[in-house]
Design a protein around this motif. Structure first.
Motif, PDB file in Angstrom:
ATOM      1  N   MET A 251      78.742  69.750  69.009  1.00  0.00           N
ATOM      2  CA  MET A 251      78.418  69.425  67.618  1.00  0.00           C
ATOM      3  C   MET A 251      77.125  70.129  67.198  1.00  0.00           C
ATOM      4  O   MET A 251      76.246  70.362  68.020  1.00  0.00           O
ATOM      5  CB  MET A 251      78.254  67.913  67.448  1.00  0.00           C
ATOM      6  N   ALA A 252      77.051  70.477  65.925  1.00  0.00           N
ATOM      7  CA  ALA A 252      75.869  71.142  65.377  1.00  0.00           C
ATOM      8  C   ALA A 252      75.239  70.258  64.310  1.00  0.00           C
ATOM      9  O   ALA A 252      75.916  69.498  63.621  1.00  0.00           O
ATOM     10  CB  ALA A 252      76.243  72.500  64.785  1.00  0.00           C
ATOM     11  N   LYS A 253      73.944  70.370  64.197  1.00  0.00           N
ATOM     12  CA  LYS A 253      73.198  69.583  63.211  1.00  0.00           C
ATOM     13  C   LYS A 253      72.962  70.442  61.969  1.00  0.00           C
ATOM     14  O   LYS A 253      72.604  71.617  62.065  1.00  0.00           O
ATOM     15  CB  LYS A 253      71.864  69.157  63.812  1.00  0.00           C
TER      16      LYS A 253
ATOM     17  N   THR B  27      70.035  74.588  60.109  1.00  0.00           N
ATOM     18  CA  THR B  27      70.844  74.161  61.239  1.00  0.00           C
ATOM     19  C   THR B  27      70.172  74.549  62.551  1.00  0.00           C
ATOM     20  O   THR B  27      69.312  75.438  62.587  1.00  0.00           O
ATOM     21  CB  THR B  27      72.260  74.781  61.169  1.00  0.00           C
TER      22      THR B  27
ATOM     23  N   ASN C 145      72.130  75.539  65.058  1.00  0.00           N
ATOM     24  CA  ASN C 145      73.191  76.259  65.745  1.00  0.00           C
ATOM     25  C   ASN C 145      73.374  77.643  65.128  1.00  0.00           C
ATOM     26  O   ASN C 145      73.641  77.773  63.935  1.00  0.00           O
ATOM     27  CB  ASN C 145      74.494  75.459  65.657  1.00  0.00           C
TER      28      ASN C 145
ATOM     29  N   VAL D 222      76.876  78.347  63.462  1.00  0.00           N
ATOM     30  CA  VAL D 222      77.002  77.694  62.151  1.00  0.00           C
ATOM     31  C   VAL D 222      76.158  78.433  61.114  1.00  0.00           C
ATOM     32  O   VAL D 222      76.586  78.653  59.980  1.00  0.00           O
ATOM     33  CB  VAL D 222      76.585  76.217  62.246  1.00  0.00           C
TER      34      VAL D 222
ATOM     35  N   THR E  58      76.260  66.046  60.927  1.00  0.00           N
ATOM     36  CA  THR E  58      76.696  66.822  62.090  1.00  0.00           C
ATOM     37  C   THR E  58      78.082  67.380  61.806  1.00  0.00           C
ATOM     38  O   THR E  58      78.904  66.753  61.136  1.00  0.00           O
ATOM     39  CB  THR E  58      76.733  65.959  63.365  1.00  0.00           C
ATOM     40  N   VAL E  59      78.326  68.573  62.319  1.00  0.00           N
ATOM     41  CA  VAL E  59      79.617  69.229  62.126  1.00  0.00           C
ATOM     42  C   VAL E  59      80.073  69.795  63.457  1.00  0.00           C
ATOM     43  O   VAL E  59      79.278  70.027  64.370  1.00  0.00           O
ATOM     44  CB  VAL E  59      79.514  70.370  61.085  1.00  0.00           C
ATOM     45  N   ALA E  60      81.375  70.023  63.563  1.00  0.00           N
ATOM     46  CA  ALA E  60      81.913  70.652  64.769  1.00  0.00           C
ATOM     47  C   ALA E  60      81.472  72.105  64.810  1.00  0.00           C
ATOM     48  O   ALA E  60      81.425  72.787  63.782  1.00  0.00           O
ATOM     49  CB  ALA E  60      83.429  70.550  64.774  1.00  0.00           C
ATOM     50  N   THR E  61      81.128  72.578  65.979  1.00  0.00           N
ATOM     51  CA  THR E  61      80.725  73.972  66.131  1.00  0.00           C
ATOM     52  C   THR E  61      81.949  74.865  66.082  1.00  0.00           C
ATOM     53  O   THR E  61      82.878  74.685  66.874  1.00  0.00           O
ATOM     54  CB  THR E  61      79.998  74.183  67.465  1.00  0.00           C
ATOM     55  N   PRO E  62      81.997  75.824  65.153  1.00  0.00           N
ATOM     56  CA  PRO E  62      83.169  76.709  65.077  1.00  0.00           C
ATOM     57  C   PRO E  62      83.221  77.625  66.286  1.00  0.00           C
ATOM     58  O   PRO E  62      82.191  77.959  66.867  1.00  0.00           O
ATOM     59  CB  PRO E  62      82.923  77.503  63.789  1.00  0.00           C
ATOM     60  N   PRO E  63      84.422  78.031  66.691  1.00  0.00           N
ATOM     61  CA  PRO E  63      84.538  78.939  67.836  1.00  0.00           C
ATOM     62  C   PRO E  63      83.932  80.296  67.503  1.00  0.00           C
ATOM     63  O   PRO E  63      83.936  80.734  66.359  1.00  0.00           O
ATOM     64  CB  PRO E  63      86.049  79.043  68.062  1.00  0.00           C
TER      65      PRO E  63
END
Length: 199
Positions: free
Chosen positions: A1-3, A52, A54, A57, A178-183
């Motif tokens: 997860m990314a902030k 962020t 990440n 992201v 928070t969001v899912a980290t994209p591939p």
């Protein structure tokens, strides 16, 4: 997860954490470490800025290839008509080339915070608000787009980036999600198994 931190960047604040000239920066409003702006917002513009922790992201939000839509409320000098703003819908022509078509409409004055200092006001010249959605990120693009029509931008507020909105955030306020980290997609060219005869 990314902030992701959503910040309502105030007027005359740099979209960075340090400044050798003593101007206000993100460090005056965001104390958390290891956060990086995903894109920029001009010193004299206000509104939504995303930060962020990440890198993937950050790249996905800010890179021009993603064409993430950005929505602005723009106060311009003068009283443009629907006919006046039509060139923006087709694609404004700027010195560095044509813009992609924008979504633009005349809107009533939004119910927003007062800016300090306020915009310059001229009794004999009205002002008008536009909502403008673009998918590019050129230097001072929105200001140059309205100027190309003969209606200079007096105040510029970014209210939305992609799915994220400023909502009820006041200037200087933040909200964390928070969001899912994209591939991570490889940028290396794919090679076939075909063999080539050396010439």
């Amino acid at each position: 997860m990314a902030k992701i931190i959503l910040l309502n960047k105030p007027f005359n604040v740099l979209s960075q954490f340090t400044d050798s000239e003593g101007r206000a920066t993100l460090a005056d409003f965001v104390t958390e470490k290891k956060l990086y702006p995903a894109g920029r917002l001009d010193y004299d513009s206000e509104g939504l800025l995303l930060l962020t922790d990440n890198g993937t992201v950050q790249h996905r939000i800010s890179h021009p290839r993603t064409k993430m839509p950005k929505t602005y409320w723009v106060q311009v000098e003068g009283a443009p008509t629907e006919q006046d703003i039509e060139p923006l819908r087709v694609g404004a022509i700027l010195k560095d080339g044509p813009c992609l078509p924008a979504m633009v409409e005349l809107i009533p004055e939004p119910n927003i915070w007062k800016r300090e200092p306020p915009i310059r006001a001229r009794k004999a010249i009205p002002t008008t608000w536009l909502q403008l959605v673009i998918t590019e990120g050129r230097n001072r693009q929105v200001r140059r787009m309205t100027a190309s029509l003969g209606f200079p931008t007096l105040r510029l507020i970014r209210v939305k980036i992609g799915e994220w909105s400023i909502d009820t955030l006041k200037p200087g306020e933040t909200r964390q999600i928070t969001v899912a980290t994209p591939p991570i997609k490889s940028t290396r060219p794919k090679h076939s198994n075909r063999s080539y005869r050396r010439l």
